[in-house]
Write an enzyme that holds these catalytic residues in place. Structure first.
Site, PDB file in Angstrom:
ATOM      1  N   LEU A   1       0.828  -1.208   0.000  1.00 16.12           N
ATOM      2  CA  LEU A   1       0.000   0.000   0.000  1.00 16.12           C
ATOM      3  C   LEU A   1       0.863   1.258   0.000  1.00 16.12           C
ATOM      4  CD1 LEU A   1      -2.074  -2.178   0.820  1.00 16.12           C
ATOM      5  CD2 LEU A   1      -3.200  -0.436   2.208  1.00 16.12           C
ATOM      6  N   ASP A   2       0.430   2.231  -0.800  1.00 16.99           N
ATOM      7  CA  ASP A   2       1.152   3.506  -0.925  1.00 16.99           C
ATOM      8  C   ASP A   2       0.573   4.503   0.071  1.00 16.99           C
ATOM      9  OD1 ASP A   2       2.438   5.791  -1.608  1.00 16.99           O
ATOM     10  OD2 ASP A   2       1.555   5.960  -3.619  1.00 16.99           O
TER      11      ASP A   2
ATOM     12  N   ASP B   1      -0.020  -4.495  12.740  1.00 13.59           N
ATOM     13  CA  ASP B   1       0.957  -5.399  12.141  1.00 13.59           C
ATOM     14  C   ASP B   1       2.036  -4.656  11.354  1.00 13.59           C
ATOM     15  OD1 ASP B   1       1.717  -8.176  11.370  1.00 13.59           O
ATOM     16  OD2 ASP B   1       1.250  -7.449   9.347  1.00 13.59           O
TER      17      ASP B   1
ATOM     18  N   GLU C   1       3.582  -3.946  16.222  1.00 14.65           N
ATOM     19  CA  GLU C   1       4.710  -4.853  16.017  1.00 14.65           C
ATOM     20  C   GLU C   1       5.776  -4.150  15.185  1.00 14.65           C
ATOM     21  OE1 GLU C   1       5.659  -8.889  13.457  1.00 14.65           O
ATOM     22  OE2 GLU C   1       4.407  -7.289  12.711  1.00 14.65           O
TER      23      GLU C   1
ATOM     24  N   GLY D   1      23.113 -21.701  30.675  1.00 13.02           N
ATOM     25  CA  GLY D   1      23.636 -21.367  31.998  1.00 13.02           C
ATOM     26  C   GLY D   1      24.809 -20.407  31.987  1.00 13.02           C
TER      27      GLY D   1
ATOM     28  N   ASP E   1      19.968 -19.158  35.969  1.00 12.81           N
ATOM     29  CA  ASP E   1      20.175 -19.880  34.706  1.00 12.81           C
ATOM     30  C   ASP E   1      21.285 -20.914  34.861  1.00 12.81           C
ATOM     31  OD1 ASP E   1      22.436 -18.182  34.766  1.00 12.81           O
ATOM     32  OD2 ASP E   1      22.553 -18.230  32.578  1.00 12.81           O
TER      33      ASP E   1
HETATM   34 CA    CA Z   1       4.192   1.503   0.759  1.00  9.07          CA
HETATM   35 CA    CA Z   2       4.876  -0.977   3.139  1.00 11.81          CA
END
Ligand code: CA
Ligand code: CA
Length: 490
Positions: A201-202, A231, A261, A300, A426
């Site tokens: 998408l622009d 996203d 994200e 560990g 750990d």
């Molecule tokens: Ca784009």
């Molecule tokens: Ca893009």
């Protein structure tokens, strides 16, 4: 205020049975009882692979499982009606719903178009290869199955920057359309990481931006969600989601929570993004996930003093959504970086029992990943409950040893029996003196998680000496809290 806990209610390899929305609705009271306050549901609209699409191969964002498109009415998770019911069921149980919003790309176009395009180098999208040539691009989206219901907007190449497939020559390459530039304000990996997949998408195109706002308002009006999970934001002009969220929040009058994200382990890129969007959203704490992953792989030898260094939770806690694993890091995925099972309780202790960040529980950790023969994480339910009931009050850190580190929460009066001492190792086990506070003087504490069976008595001075076994976590709470949990979780 009660501690909030978010849950990601899906994993990548769920069966394509169209039943997730129904299961989610049925489980809503149990999720509430568990202590979940927010649920992130997977993308609810039709993907290019129909029933088999996890949701990120977006075809039609107006088709929530309502139209015969891509070979099915239902999505992988169910129908529109079932989705709406699941959202209502969660909300009826006091759980907020986050909808997954995927606006970077669209896939599975209805038709091809002849477009002039310039090939750009896979590893440097600012570098062109050869001259402009005509390609055949999958950029026509007119959704014949929906036939204009809800929106008569159709998409063509003017709304996208590029694609990665020329149908005429059957050639895969990153093609930038003539007269277009890749979006500014994207991640600098590959020169410019605007392009990820499908038809990109622009976001420089005002028609595209206004259509996406229109869709967002329709989506909110239809579903009534409480917030969003956004996203792939590193592939989208940063200014876009700032405008989009501002508009949706303003027009709906709802203070919609949003977590995005931005998949990068480098904290600086996350901070830069947050600055560029005026902190109008939270981000997943990807650097923390990678600290957990690296520690879990070092058997560990990881220096636990640095486990939380360079994380969003440490540097911008108000905007941090912490997590251990997700649908992209699970086995079988391209970004697979699954935290090893022995370390998971240590990692979950960090996200659940510390003050900083909103923790996100992964479906695959709570219920297991049957397609990879991975069982549910032992004690995760109990740990979520411990967070809800006892992880309150001032926090004091003891990140002072390469193997054994810990912290205490000193409790808050409004939460009965709250307060805890947490120790992680750990490597070999060990002891640590930590200050619980004088109000606990003389009280007995027990480890509600680990293998320590002894009782610790808090001294007159408010200090206690707590123990942890090797490669594990112990969570010391008052005997009253311990006994309550034993009956509550049993
Ligand atoms: Ca784009
Ligand atoms: Ca893009």
């Amino acid at each position: 205020m009660k501690n909030e806990t978010l849950m990601q209610y899906f994993e990548w390899d769920l069966p394509a049975d169209g039943l997730l929305w129904k299961r989610c609705a049925a489980q809503a009271p149990k999720l509430k009882a568990l202590g979940i306050t927010k649920v992130w549901l997977p993308p609810a609209y039709k993907g290019m692979n129909g029933m088999n699409d996890v949701g990120y191969g977006v075809y039609d964002t107006y088709d929530l499982g309502e139209f015969e498109q891509k070979g099915t009415v239902s999505t992988k998770y169910g129908t529109r009606e079932e989705y709406l019911k699941a959202v209502k069921a969660l909300q009826k149980n006091g759980i907020e719903v986050l909808a997954d919003v995927v606006l970077n790309h669209m896939m599975g176009a209805d038709g091809c178009e002849r477009v002039n395009a310039l090939e750009t180098a896979e590893n440097n999208r600012n570098q062109s290869i050869g001259n402009i040539k005509e390609i055949s691009a999958w950029t026509i989206f007119n959704f014949p199955g929906r036939a204009g219901k809800y929106s008569d907007f159709t998409w063509n190449s003017s709304h996208f920057n590029g694609v990665d497939w020329d149908e005429a020559s059957k050639r895969k390459a990153v093609y930038l359309f003539e007269g277009k530039k890749w979006d500014a304000q994207t991640d600098e990996e590959k020169g410019n990481f605007d392009y990820l997949m499908g038809a990109d998408l622009d976001m420089e195109n005002a028609v595209v931006r206004s259509q996406l706002i229109k869709w967002g308002l329709w989506y909110e009006e239809t579903v009534g969600m409480d917030g969003f999970r956004l996203d792939a934001v590193k592939h989208i002009k940063a200014g876009f989601y700032k405008e989009w969220l501002d508009k949706i929040r303003e027009k709906t009058g709802k203070n919609m929570f949003a977590v995005a994200e931005y998949w990068h382990a480098d904290l600086r890129r996350l901070l830069r993004y947050l600055d560029s969007v005026d902190h109008c959203m939270s981000l997943f704490d990807v650097p923390m996930h990678f600290n957990f992953y690296n520690a879990s792989n070092q058997g560990g030898t990881y220096d636990m003093r640095y486990l939380l260094d360079n994380t969003l939770a440490e540097h911008r806690s108000d905007c941090a959504v912490t997590f251990v694993d997700n649908h992209d890091t699970q086995p079988g995925q391209a970004l697979c970086s699954f935290v090893q099972s022995w370390f998971k309780p240590l990692a979950y202790a960090c996200i659940l029992f510390r003050k900083e960040g909103l923790p996100c529980i992964f479906y695959g950790d709570l219920y297991g990943l049957p397609s990879h023969n991975i069982p549910p994480m032992v004690n995760l339910r109990k740990m979520i409950k411990i967070r809800e009931l006892y992880a309150y009050g001032e926090q004091k850190d003891y990140f002072d040893h390469e193997n054994v580190v810990g912290w205490v929460r000193m409790g808050a009066d409004e939460w009965e029996n709250s307060g805890m001492a947490v120790l992680l190792s750990d490597g070999p086990g060990g002891q640590k003196r930590m200050y619980m506070g004088k109000k606990f003087s003389g009280m007995e504490f027990k480890d509600v998680i680990g293998k320590c069976t002894e009782t610790v008595v808090i001294g007159e001075d408010g200090w206690g000496e707590f123990r942890v076994d090797g490669g594990s976590v112990s969570v010391w709470v008052s005997v009253a809290a311990y006994e309550y949990l034993e009956t509550e979780i049993a």
